[in-house]
Design a protein around this motif. Structure first.
Motif, PDB file in Angstrom:
ATOM      1  N   GLU A  20       0.844  -1.186   0.000  1.00 32.96           N
ATOM      2  CA  GLU A  20       0.000   0.000   0.000  1.00 32.96           C
ATOM      3  C   GLU A  20       0.883   1.242   0.000  1.00 32.96           C
ATOM      4  O   GLU A  20       1.883   1.304   0.731  1.00 32.96           O
ATOM      5  CB  GLU A  20      -0.858  -0.012   1.272  1.00 32.96           C
ATOM      6  CG  GLU A  20      -2.056   0.885   1.189  1.00 32.96           C
ATOM      7  CD  GLU A  20      -2.951   0.701   2.393  1.00 32.96           C
ATOM      8  OE1 GLU A  20      -3.192   1.700   3.077  1.00 32.96           O
ATOM      9  OE2 GLU A  20      -3.376  -0.440   2.638  1.00 32.96           O
ATOM     10  N   PRO A  21       0.575   2.250  -0.800  1.00 29.88           N
ATOM     11  CA  PRO A  21       1.419   3.457  -0.822  1.00 29.88           C
ATOM     12  C   PRO A  21       1.303   4.189   0.514  1.00 29.88           C
ATOM     13  O   PRO A  21       0.285   4.146   1.184  1.00 29.88           O
ATOM     14  CB  PRO A  21       0.842   4.294  -1.962  1.00 29.88           C
ATOM     15  CG  PRO A  21      -0.542   3.773  -2.181  1.00 29.88           C
ATOM     16  CD  PRO A  21      -0.542   2.343  -1.723  1.00 29.88           C
ATOM     17  N   GLU A  22       2.403   4.859   0.877  1.00 28.77           N
ATOM     18  CA  GLU A  22       2.419   5.596   2.146  1.00 28.77           C
ATOM     19  C   GLU A  22       1.412   6.734   2.085  1.00 28.77           C
ATOM     20  O   GLU A  22       1.308   7.429   1.088  1.00 28.77           O
ATOM     21  CB  GLU A  22       3.815   6.176   2.413  1.00 28.77           C
ATOM     22  CG  GLU A  22       4.808   5.144   2.827  1.00 28.77           C
ATOM     23  CD  GLU A  22       6.129   5.792   3.230  1.00 28.77           C
ATOM     24  OE1 GLU A  22       6.106   6.898   3.803  1.00 28.77           O
ATOM     25  OE2 GLU A  22       7.158   5.177   2.973  1.00 28.77           O
ATOM     26  N   ARG A  23       0.670   6.876   3.171  1.00 31.85           N
ATOM     27  CA  ARG A  23      -0.338   7.929   3.227  1.00 31.85           C
ATOM     28  C   ARG A  23       0.322   9.221   3.656  1.00 31.85           C
ATOM     29  O   ARG A  23       1.038   9.255   4.648  1.00 31.85           O
ATOM     30  CB  ARG A  23      -1.428   7.542   4.204  1.00 31.85           C
ATOM     31  CG  ARG A  23      -2.128   6.262   3.796  1.00 31.85           C
ATOM     32  CD  ARG A  23      -3.089   5.843   4.848  1.00 31.85           C
ATOM     33  NE  ARG A  23      -4.336   6.554   4.639  1.00 31.85           N
ATOM     34  CZ  ARG A  23      -5.359   6.513   5.471  1.00 31.85           C
ATOM     35  NH1 ARG A  23      -5.285   5.806   6.568  1.00 31.85           N
ATOM     36  NH2 ARG A  23      -6.467   7.169   5.223  1.00 31.85           N
ATOM     37  N   LYS A  24       0.059  10.240   2.909  1.00 36.43           N
ATOM     38  CA  LYS A  24       0.596  11.543   3.281  1.00 36.43           C
ATOM     39  C   LYS A  24      -0.370  12.206   4.253  1.00 36.43           C
ATOM     40  O   LYS A  24      -1.575  12.040   4.155  1.00 36.43           O
ATOM     41  CB  LYS A  24       0.768  12.426   2.052  1.00 36.43           C
ATOM     42  CG  LYS A  24       1.946  12.028   1.203  1.00 36.43           C
ATOM     43  CD  LYS A  24       2.250  13.112   0.211  1.00 36.43           C
ATOM     44  CE  LYS A  24       3.538  12.789  -0.499  1.00 36.43           C
ATOM     45  NZ  LYS A  24       3.981  13.879  -1.348  1.00 36.43           N
TER      46      LYS A  24
END
Length: 128
Positions: free
Chosen positions: A3-7
């Protein structure tokens, strides 16, 4: 697929601004609390303590007043000392006792080893 890192939805400068606003509000409330406590103290003392009227009193009347006030101070000081001694005694005597996990003892005694220990203890001449 990782999962892409949440900003963060909030920027660092915005966080800093909010933090400084929160600290300013907390400081303001703290200062108000100090003012309120001082006002409450003054109100309480004005209700409990009558003002001294010393004008027009003779020397002997002033001396009597001083003796009376001194006796009251001694009584209050003795009460304060007694309460302080009780508090210190309770603090020394009522320390929190470290409580072990009772389940460990139950588990140790529930198996055959625990029963064997109890049987051996009952059989021994000292009873231990």
């Amino acid at each position: 697929m990782p999962e892409p890192e949440r900003k963060s939805k909030i920027t660092a400068s915005r966080k800093l601004l909010l933090k400084s606003l929160m600290l300013a509000k907390a400081k303001e409330e703290w200062d108000q609390e100090i003012v309120d406590k001082q006002a409450e103290k003054e109100r309480y003392l004005s209700e409990r303590v009558t003002p001294l009227h010393t004008s027009g009193l003779s020397l002997s009347q002033l001396q009597d007043l001083c003796r009376e006030l001194h006796e009251k101070v001694e009584i209050v000081d003795e009460e304060r000392y007694d309460i302080e001694a009780k508090c210190n005694h309770n603090t020394r005597e009522e320390r929190p006792v470290e409580v072990g996990d009772w389940r460990k003892n139950v588990e140790a005694m529930s198996g055959m080893e625990g029963r064997k220990k109890m049987f051996d203890a009952a059989k021994s001449p000292t009873g231990q």
